[in-house]
Design an enzyme around this catalytic site. Sequence first.
Site, PDB file in Angstrom:
ATOM      1  N   GLU A  32       0.835  -1.199   0.000  1.00  0.00           N
ATOM      2  CA  GLU A  32       0.000   0.000   0.000  1.00  0.00           C
ATOM      3  C   GLU A  32       0.876   1.258   0.000  1.00  0.00           C
ATOM      4  O   GLU A  32       0.885   2.035   0.960  1.00  0.00           O
ATOM      5  CB  GLU A  32      -0.924  -0.005   1.222  1.00  0.00           C
ATOM      6  CG  GLU A  32      -2.009  -1.062   1.169  1.00  0.00           C
ATOM      7  CD  GLU A  32      -3.089  -0.719   0.140  1.00  0.00           C
ATOM      8  OE1 GLU A  32      -4.063  -0.071   0.506  1.00  0.00           O
ATOM      9  OE2 GLU A  32      -2.935  -1.088  -1.038  1.00  0.00           O
ATOM     10  N   LYS A  37       3.042   1.904  -6.456  1.00  0.00           N
ATOM     11  CA  LYS A  37       1.983   1.483  -7.377  1.00  0.00           C
ATOM     12  C   LYS A  37       2.042   2.292  -8.675  1.00  0.00           C
ATOM     13  O   LYS A  37       1.950   1.738  -9.777  1.00  0.00           O
ATOM     14  CB  LYS A  37       0.612   1.634  -6.701  1.00  0.00           C
ATOM     15  CG  LYS A  37       0.350   0.624  -5.587  1.00  0.00           C
ATOM     16  CD  LYS A  37      -1.031   0.845  -4.975  1.00  0.00           C
ATOM     17  CE  LYS A  37      -1.286  -0.059  -3.789  1.00  0.00           C
ATOM     18  NZ  LYS A  37      -1.442  -1.478  -4.137  1.00  0.00           N
ATOM     19  N   SER A  59      -6.604  -1.540  -0.550  1.00  0.00           N
ATOM     20  CA  SER A  59      -7.655  -1.570   0.467  1.00  0.00           C
ATOM     21  C   SER A  59      -7.931  -0.194   1.042  1.00  0.00           C
ATOM     22  O   SER A  59      -8.883  -0.028   1.817  1.00  0.00           O
ATOM     23  CB  SER A  59      -7.251  -2.517   1.602  1.00  0.00           C
ATOM     24  OG  SER A  59      -6.041  -2.085   2.204  1.00  0.00           O
ATOM     25  N   HIS A  80     -11.186  -5.056  -5.024  1.00  0.00           N
ATOM     26  CA  HIS A  80     -10.654  -5.233  -3.671  1.00  0.00           C
ATOM     27  C   HIS A  80     -11.193  -6.510  -3.034  1.00  0.00           C
ATOM     28  O   HIS A  80     -12.331  -6.570  -2.596  1.00  0.00           O
ATOM     29  CB  HIS A  80     -11.013  -4.014  -2.798  1.00  0.00           C
ATOM     30  CG  HIS A  80     -10.559  -4.146  -1.380  1.00  0.00           C
ATOM     31  ND1 HIS A  80     -11.297  -3.712  -0.309  1.00  0.00           N
ATOM     32  CD2 HIS A  80      -9.424  -4.705  -0.862  1.00  0.00           C
ATOM     33  CE1 HIS A  80     -10.649  -3.977   0.806  1.00  0.00           C
ATOM     34  NE2 HIS A  80      -9.515  -4.578   0.497  1.00  0.00           N
ATOM     35  N   ASN A  83      -9.459 -10.810   2.886  1.00  0.00           N
ATOM     36  CA  ASN A  83      -8.818 -12.011   3.433  1.00  0.00           C
ATOM     37  C   ASN A  83      -9.717 -12.690   4.467  1.00  0.00           C
ATOM     38  O   ASN A  83     -10.351 -11.998   5.264  1.00  0.00           O
ATOM     39  CB  ASN A  83      -7.481 -11.643   4.083  1.00  0.00           C
ATOM     40  CG  ASN A  83      -6.390 -11.446   3.064  1.00  0.00           C
ATOM     41  OD1 ASN A  83      -6.290 -12.197   2.107  1.00  0.00           O
ATOM     42  ND2 ASN A  83      -5.583 -10.420   3.249  1.00  0.00           N
ATOM     43  N   ASN A 130     -13.799  -1.532   5.072  1.00  0.00           N
ATOM     44  CA  ASN A 130     -12.766  -1.099   6.015  1.00  0.00           C
ATOM     45  C   ASN A 130     -13.147   0.185   6.725  1.00  0.00           C
ATOM     46  O   ASN A 130     -12.745   0.416   7.869  1.00  0.00           O
ATOM     47  CB  ASN A 130     -11.436  -0.935   5.288  1.00  0.00           C
ATOM     48  CG  ASN A 130     -10.781  -2.264   4.974  1.00  0.00           C
ATOM     49  OD1 ASN A 130     -11.117  -3.276   5.563  1.00  0.00           O
ATOM     50  ND2 ASN A 130      -9.850  -2.278   4.043  1.00  0.00           N
TER      51      ASN A 130
END
Length: 287
Positions: A32, A37, A59, A80, A83, A130
Amino acid sequence: RRAARAAFDRLVPDPAGDGVPLADVVIEAISENPEAKRGLYQSLEPRMKADALLATNTSSLSLETLSVGLARPERLVGIHFFNPVAKMPLVEVVHADGTAADTLARASALVGQVRKLALPVRSSPGFLVNAVLAPYMLQAMRKIDEGLSPATVDAAMVAFGMPMGPLELADTVGLDIARAAGQELAGGAEPPRCLAEKLARGDLGKKSGRGFYTWRDGKPVKDGQAGARAPDGLAERLIQPLIDATRERVDAGVVADADLADAGVIFGTGFAPFTGGPLHYQSSRSA
C-alpha cells in the site's frame, strides 16, 4: 483434490510480466504505497492492450491518487478482495468520477465469473467495509484501555452473532494494518493506548505470534483470559460506531443505498446476518 490440481495447472508464473501484452485484465496487488503502485503502472500501461483493464487490489488508497500519470485513467478500477480470499464472498469494485462505465461493468462481470459478489463502491478512504470496520475495532480497543479483557469484549460480540470478536479480528488483520486504517479514518483521534503499547513492543497480532492474544498453530490462546461477565449493553456500544459509519457511507454516496450497504457489511465483515445488516438492525430497534 483433482479440481485444485487442475486450477494450479492453469496458472503460469510470470515474474517478468511477459504476459502483460496478452492480458485482458492486469491486477496489481503490491504494498500500500502510492509511489510504488504508480511506478509499476508506468511500466505496465505502455505494454497493455488498448482495451485491457488495469485493476488495483488496494484496500485504502483512492483511485484519484493512483491514477496520477496514467495515459488512460478511465480504465483504472479497484477490485478489492478480502482475506481470507477463499472464504470471503464479497469484492468491492471501486470507481472514481473518471472511471468509464464500461470499465466498471467489465470489472463487476469478472468478479462474478470468479464466483464472488461484486459491490460497486465510490473511491473514498476505506471504501465501505474497512471504513466501517476501523471505528468498530478502535471502539473495542478503547474498552481494553478502560480495563476490560480482550476475551470479555470478544465474547460479547460473538454472543451478539459475529463470527469472531473485534480484537481477534484485529490480531488476524495485523495491528499495524489496524493502526494505519485507524489513522486514515479516525479523524486525527489519538490511537488507543493498548494498541500503541503493543506496536511499540513489536506485537503485531497473529503474524508475529502475539497481539491481544498469544497465537499458537494459527489460533488465539484464550485459556488465561477467562472473560468476566460483560457489562450490560456492551455489544450495543461496540457496534454503534460501525452503524454510524455505514450510514455516513450511504449518505455520502460511497454505496448506492442502504440495502447494498447492509449486504456489503454482512458479506464483507460477517456482521450478524440475522440482523439484516447494521442499518436494518438500527431501524428495527427504533421502530
